[in-house]
Motif scaffolding. Structure first.
Motif, PDB file in Angstrom:
ATOM      1  N   SER A  53       0.826  -1.210   0.000  1.00 36.28           N
ATOM      2  CA  SER A  53       0.000   0.000   0.000  1.00 36.28           C
ATOM      3  C   SER A  53       0.855   1.251   0.000  1.00 36.28           C
ATOM      4  O   SER A  53       2.019   1.230   0.386  1.00 36.28           O
ATOM      5  N   HIS A  54       0.262   2.353  -0.439  1.00 33.14           N
ATOM      6  CA  HIS A  54       0.912   3.654  -0.321  1.00 33.14           C
ATOM      7  C   HIS A  54       0.350   4.438   0.857  1.00 33.14           C
ATOM      8  O   HIS A  54       0.743   5.571   1.103  1.00 33.14           O
ATOM      9  N   GLU A  55      -0.615   3.841   1.565  1.00 35.90           N
ATOM     10  CA  GLU A  55      -1.234   4.528   2.709  1.00 35.90           C
ATOM     11  C   GLU A  55      -0.382   4.292   3.961  1.00 35.90           C
ATOM     12  O   GLU A  55      -0.745   3.512   4.832  1.00 35.90           O
ATOM     13  N   ILE A  56       0.753   4.991   4.040  1.00 34.62           N
ATOM     14  CA  ILE A  56       1.698   4.727   5.126  1.00 34.62           C
ATOM     15  C   ILE A  56       1.102   5.105   6.474  1.00 34.62           C
ATOM     16  O   ILE A  56       1.240   4.366   7.447  1.00 34.62           O
ATOM     17  N   ASP A  57       0.371   6.236   6.539  1.00 36.46           N
ATOM     18  CA  ASP A  57      -0.231   6.667   7.805  1.00 36.46           C
ATOM     19  C   ASP A  57      -1.153   5.597   8.352  1.00 36.46           C
ATOM     20  O   ASP A  57      -1.095   5.226   9.525  1.00 36.46           O
ATOM     21  N   LEU A  58      -2.049   5.102   7.477  1.00 34.56           N
ATOM     22  CA  LEU A  58      -3.009   4.091   7.897  1.00 34.56           C
ATOM     23  C   LEU A  58      -2.304   2.797   8.279  1.00 34.56           C
ATOM     24  O   LEU A  58      -2.642   2.165   9.284  1.00 34.56           O
ATOM     25  N   ALA A  59      -1.293   2.422   7.481  1.00 28.98           N
ATOM     26  CA  ALA A  59      -0.589   1.165   7.741  1.00 28.98           C
ATOM     27  C   ALA A  59       0.108   1.210   9.099  1.00 28.98           C
ATOM     28  O   ALA A  59       0.097   0.224   9.845  1.00 28.98           O
ATOM     29  N   ILE A  60       0.681   2.383   9.439  1.00 32.98           N
ATOM     30  CA  ILE A  60       1.347   2.518  10.737  1.00 32.98           C
ATOM     31  C   ILE A  60       0.352   2.307  11.875  1.00 32.98           C
ATOM     32  O   ILE A  60       0.634   1.645  12.867  1.00 32.98           O
ATOM     33  N   GLN A  61      -0.875   2.825  11.675  1.00 32.63           N
ATOM     34  CA  GLN A  61      -1.874   2.715  12.735  1.00 32.63           C
ATOM     35  C   GLN A  61      -2.457   1.320  12.868  1.00 32.63           C
ATOM     36  O   GLN A  61      -2.827   0.892  13.960  1.00 32.63           O
ATOM     37  N   LEU A  62      -2.573   0.592  11.758  1.00 31.59           N
ATOM     38  CA  LEU A  62      -3.364  -0.635  11.778  1.00 31.59           C
ATOM     39  C   LEU A  62      -2.556  -1.933  11.759  1.00 31.59           C
ATOM     40  O   LEU A  62      -3.028  -2.968  12.215  1.00 31.59           O
ATOM     41  N   CYS A  63      -1.327  -1.894  11.233  1.00 29.49           N
ATOM     42  CA  CYS A  63      -0.612  -3.147  11.009  1.00 29.49           C
ATOM     43  C   CYS A  63       0.107  -3.640  12.264  1.00 29.49           C
ATOM     44  O   CYS A  63       0.513  -2.856  13.108  1.00 29.49           O
ATOM     45  N   ASP A  64       0.246  -4.961  12.373  1.00 34.24           N
ATOM     46  CA  ASP A  64       1.055  -5.549  13.434  1.00 34.24           C
ATOM     47  C   ASP A  64       2.532  -5.430  13.078  1.00 34.24           C
ATOM     48  O   ASP A  64       3.379  -5.219  13.928  1.00 34.24           O
ATOM     49  N   THR A  65       2.814  -5.624  11.797  1.00 34.75           N
ATOM     50  CA  THR A  65       4.184  -5.573  11.317  1.00 34.75           C
ATOM     51  C   THR A  65       4.205  -4.801  10.004  1.00 34.75           C
ATOM     52  O   THR A  65       3.255  -4.861   9.235  1.00 34.75           O
ATOM     53  N   LEU A  66       5.293  -4.059   9.795  1.00 30.95           N
ATOM     54  CA  LEU A  66       5.453  -3.390   8.506  1.00 30.95           C
ATOM     55  C   LEU A  66       6.720  -3.894   7.840  1.00 30.95           C
ATOM     56  O   LEU A  66       7.736  -4.107   8.500  1.00 30.95           O
ATOM     57  N   ILE A  67       6.635  -4.123   6.536  1.00 30.03           N
ATOM     58  CA  ILE A  67       7.839  -4.413   5.760  1.00 30.03           C
ATOM     59  C   ILE A  67       8.120  -3.159   4.943  1.00 30.03           C
ATOM     60  O   ILE A  67       7.285  -2.734   4.149  1.00 30.03           O
ATOM     61  N   VAL A  68       9.254  -2.536   5.196  1.00 32.86           N
ATOM     62  CA  VAL A  68       9.577  -1.286   4.503  1.00 32.86           C
ATOM     63  C   VAL A  68      10.679  -1.543   3.491  1.00 32.86           C
ATOM     64  O   VAL A  68      11.753  -2.035   3.839  1.00 32.86           O
ATOM     65  N   MET A  69      10.378  -1.240   2.228  1.00 35.20           N
ATOM     66  CA  MET A  69      11.389  -1.409   1.179  1.00 35.20           C
ATOM     67  C   MET A  69      12.011  -0.061   0.888  1.00 35.20           C
ATOM     68  O   MET A  69      11.327   0.923   0.636  1.00 35.20           O
ATOM     69  N   ASN A  70      13.345  -0.063   0.911  1.00 35.99           N
ATOM     70  CA  ASN A  70      14.100   1.157   0.723  1.00 35.99           C
ATOM     71  C   ASN A  70      15.269   0.792  -0.164  1.00 35.99           C
ATOM     72  O   ASN A  70      15.912  -0.220   0.092  1.00 35.99           O
ATOM     73  N   ALA A  71      15.506   1.555  -1.194  1.00 38.20           N
ATOM     74  CA  ALA A  71      16.541   1.235  -2.181  1.00 38.20           C
ATOM     75  C   ALA A  71      17.456   0.053  -1.803  1.00 38.20           C
ATOM     76  O   ALA A  71      18.474   0.230  -1.138  1.00 38.20           O
ATOM     77  N   GLY A  72      17.105  -1.123  -2.192  1.00 34.39           N
ATOM     78  CA  GLY A  72      17.964  -2.291  -2.018  1.00 34.39           C
ATOM     79  C   GLY A  72      17.873  -2.974  -0.665  1.00 34.39           C
ATOM     80  O   GLY A  72      18.255  -4.129  -0.537  1.00 34.39           O
ATOM     81  N   THR A  73      17.364  -2.298   0.365  1.00 40.90           N
ATOM     82  CA  THR A  73      17.268  -2.967   1.658  1.00 40.90           C
ATOM     83  C   THR A  73      15.814  -3.157   2.065  1.00 40.90           C
ATOM     84  O   THR A  73      14.938  -2.386   1.690  1.00 40.90           O
ATOM     85  N   VAL A  74      15.586  -4.199   2.815  1.00 46.51           N
ATOM     86  CA  VAL A  74      14.237  -4.487   3.278  1.00 46.51           C
ATOM     87  C   VAL A  74      14.276  -4.703   4.783  1.00 46.51           C
ATOM     88  O   VAL A  74      15.038  -5.539   5.269  1.00 46.51           O
ATOM     89  N   VAL A  75      13.525  -3.902   5.535  1.00 43.22           N
ATOM     90  CA  VAL A  75      13.459  -4.114   6.982  1.00 43.22           C
ATOM     91  C   VAL A  75      12.021  -4.413   7.372  1.00 43.22           C
ATOM     92  O   VAL A  75      11.077  -3.912   6.775  1.00 43.22           O
ATOM     93  N   SER A  76      11.862  -5.259   8.392  1.00 45.67           N
ATOM     94  CA  SER A  76      10.501  -5.495   8.867  1.00 45.67           C
ATOM     95  C   SER A  76      10.507  -5.533  10.389  1.00 45.67           C
ATOM     96  O   SER A  76      11.409  -6.103  11.012  1.00 45.67           O
ATOM     97  N   ASP A  77       9.510  -4.854  10.967  1.00 46.68           N
ATOM     98  CA  ASP A  77       9.393  -4.804  12.434  1.00 46.68           C
ATOM     99  C   ASP A  77       8.030  -4.221  12.779  1.00 46.68           C
ATOM    100  O   ASP A  77       7.248  -3.878  11.889  1.00 46.68           O
ATOM    101  N   GLN A  78       7.797  -4.056  14.109  1.00 43.63           N
ATOM    102  CA  GLN A  78       6.558  -3.401  14.497  1.00 43.63           C
ATOM    103  C   GLN A  78       6.648  -1.924  14.133  1.00 43.63           C
ATOM    104  O   GLN A  78       7.723  -1.329  14.218  1.00 43.63           O
ATOM    105  N   PRO A  79       5.490  -1.313  13.754  1.00 47.49           N
ATOM    106  CA  PRO A  79       5.520   0.077  13.295  1.00 47.49           C
ATOM    107  C   PRO A  79       6.201   1.035  14.274  1.00 47.49           C
ATOM    108  O   PRO A  79       7.020   1.863  13.860  1.00 47.49           O
TER     109      PRO A  79
END
Lengths: 264, 341
Positions: free
Chosen positions: A207-233
């Motif tokens: 999704s592109h709804e980052i605000d909503l995703a931060i509020q609702l998700c248990d975990t976020l996977i964030v893709m950033n030029a070449g790196t991928v991190v996942s954790d609680q918001p």
């Protein structure tokens, strides 16, 4: 429903994604190690063109990884035959369905295809599961309508119900909130959150709804030029991951509100 | 299946039986209705010739009409779903043009072979074999392309391109053909249901049943394909295999029908749309038998009209199907919001 020992549904091991041709290899992201637990709502976010779709295509076995492995229920995705994979993984895609002449009930019932006989007859159990999916997504009043009569928001709910009817441990949605208004964006994501809690399914969406995703998700996977991190918001906010997501000239991330602001 | 469908099916089945008997009782020779039934039941008939006409001419023709109508309708339905295109019909894959090419080569090119060989080629079986071979070869080419090309739309366009190529070769051949040969070719193009003997019909029927069986096996995958190919894949459907079975079913049905009766226009395109208007569903479990019944009915009606009852003339069946089919398609488009599938 609380899980005593959160079971891991999907896991990637040193996954490297991208496109390989005879001449060159384009690596979109490497060293992707994520774990999706049972009953979690997971958001996949990142800027346009960063490779969210490529990651989803790799996780759903539409394209092959460059290296590394995707495990679903501790079994490599390569070891599943298509029918068995359809019983553990269901999809909601961005593409339009081919025939809008289907009724909502018929469309959702097609989710039972991996379980039905050669001619596709629905058993009583199949019908119960379809009806349950209709109840869970609150679309009882739509079920006899044709798909061409539905709005974009209604159709998205129907597509989610279809994925529920497929009765899989994992549901992956590709940008389920695009083309929707602000209310329906929140409605769909809230629905996904409730479904993950109620049904114990693991739900991953991009999704592109980052605000909503931060509020609702248990975990976020964030893709950033070449790196991928996942954790609680909240932990990702502390680590300052969101500040690096976009070029800094136009918008800035506000840690206190957990949302982006346009620079004045 | 719910109640409304059951009534519609009963009504269609009764209409088919009715049309069947009407078709048999009409023809250039006027035969009393009682004699028609007596001939069918093999009891005493006043004139021997009447029974001969009914049993050896009208009955096979009526059966052929049902096979042609239902077969073309079903192959049209399969193509429309496979290509997600309401304009698709059995002939978009080049089946009809392949058959035309085969027949044109035999009839128009027979001058090249000359003498005894030519007369052998131009016999009825020569034409049937040439048409089958032609449509089969074009389809084989399309199939080979379809294995390499993933996009169904590309296959549709390639089918159309093959049609243009074969049409071009046919025009070149007809430019060099004699007037007599041209006339024979044009007559084949008119289409005819009446030239089949019982032994021809047996072979025709066997291949038709094979095609129908392949279509029945495709019901589930056809319904899955209504979601689009990517969704179908996510439901565990083997797209390539299903596509192959559907194309084989179409080529068996449309290929043999064209070979035995000539190219028959509009039935394959119009019947599935007409059926969807009556049954208002996309479920192939309902549509397939409904298209079968409706295709048979429409073809029997077209044939009854083409006979011009009680006269010595028979109109070309191809003209009648187009005259009925084209307005039906236009009427559907005007009355409803476009062609859905």
């Amino acid at each position: 429903m609380k899980e005593q020992n959160p079971h891991i549904i999907l896991k990637t091991e040193d996954l490297s994604i991208g496109y390989a041709s005879k001449k060159a290899k384009t690596v979109v992201a490497s060293q992707v190690n994520v774990e999706l637990k049972k009953g979690e709502l997971i958001g996949l976010i990142g800027a346009n063109g960063i490779g969210k779709s490529t990651l989803l295509r790799t996780l759903t076995h539409v394209q092959k990884p460059l290296s590394g492995t995707v495990f679903i229920n501790e079994k490599s995705i390569l070891d599943y035959n298509p029918l068995d994979l359809a019983k553990v993984l269901s999809l909601v895609l961005t593409e339009k369905i081919a025939s809008k002449n289907l009724s909502v009930f018929e469309l959702i019932a097609l989710g039972r295809q991996p379980y039905t006989n050669w001619v596709g007859n629905l058993s009583e159990q199949d019908k119960n599961i379809v009806n349950q999916a209709i109840l869970q997504t609150n679309i009882e009043d739509l079920q006899h309508k044709k798909c061409f009569e539905l709005s974009d928001g209604q159709l998205q709910k129907v597509m989610i119900a279809r994925a529920l009817a497929q009765d899989t441990d994992l549901i992956i949605l590709d940008e389920p909130t695009s083309h929707l208004d602000m209310y329906h964006k929140a409605y769909i994501l809230k629905l996904l959150q409730r479904l993950a809690k109620e049904t114990g399914k693991t739900i991953l969406f991009s999704s592109h709804e980052i605000d909503l995703a931060i509020q609702l998700c248990d975990t976020l996977i964030v893709m950033n030029a070449g790196t991928v991190v996942s954790d609680q918001p909240c932990k990702l906010i502390e680590q300052g991951v969101f500040e690096t997501l976009f070029p800094k000239d136009l918008i800035a991330f506000d840690k206190n509100t957990g949302s982006f602001r346009v620079k004045k | 299946m719910n109640k409304t469908y059951t009534y519609s099916f009963l009504a269609l089945a009764l209409t088919l039986v009715l049309c069947f008997f009407v078709n048999i009782s009409l023809g250039s020779v006027s035969i009393p209705l009682k004699a028609v039934f007596n001939s069918l039941l093999n009891s005493n008939v006043e004139q021997q010739s009447w029974q001969h006409i009914i049993l050896n001419y009208r009955l096979p023709k009526a059966i052929t009409a049902i096979i042609v109508g239902s077969g073309l309708g079903i192959s049209g339905l399969l193509m429309q779903t496979l290509f997600r295109n309401p304009l698709a019909g059995p002939f978009v894959l080049g089946i009809s043009s392949g058959a035309s090419l085969g027949v044109a080569l035999v009839i128009l090119g027979s001058g090249v072979f000359g003498g005894v060989l030519a007369s052998l080629f131009v016999s009825k079986w020569g034409i049937v074999i040439a048409a089958s071979l032609g449509s089969f070869l074009v389809l084989l080419a399309v199939l080979m392309v379809s294995i390499r090309v993933r996009d169904t739309m590309a296959i549709l366009i390639i089918g159309l391109m093959f049609a243009s190529i074969t049409a071009a070769i046919v025009s070149v051949l007809s430019y060099f053909g004699s007037a007599e040969q041209l006339q024979q070719y044009v007559f084949w193009g008119f289409g005819s249901l009446g030239n089949l003997s019982w032994s021809d019909l047996t072979i025709f029927l066997i291949i038709y049943v094979l095609g129908i069986l392949a279509s029945l096996c495709s019901i589930k995958s056809l319904n899955t394909l209504l979601l689009g190919e990517n969704y179908a894949k996510s439901l565990g459907l083997n797209i390539k295999k299903s596509r192959l079975i559907i194309i084989i079913a179409t080529s068996l049905l449309a290929g043999t029908i064209t070979a035995f009766t000539g190219p028959i226009a509009f039935i394959g395109l119009a019947i599935p749309h007409l059926t969807r208007q009556i049954f208002n569903t996309s479920n192939h479990k309902i549509l397939l038998p409904a298209v079968f019944l409706l295709g048979g009915i429409v073809m029997l009606v077209c044939d009854s009209i083409a006979q011009l009852p009680n006269s010595d003339y028979t109109l070309p069946i191809n003209a009648i199907t187009a005259l009925i089919g084209a307005p039906v398609v236009i009427w559907l488009l005007v009355r409803k919001r476009g062609m859905v599938f």
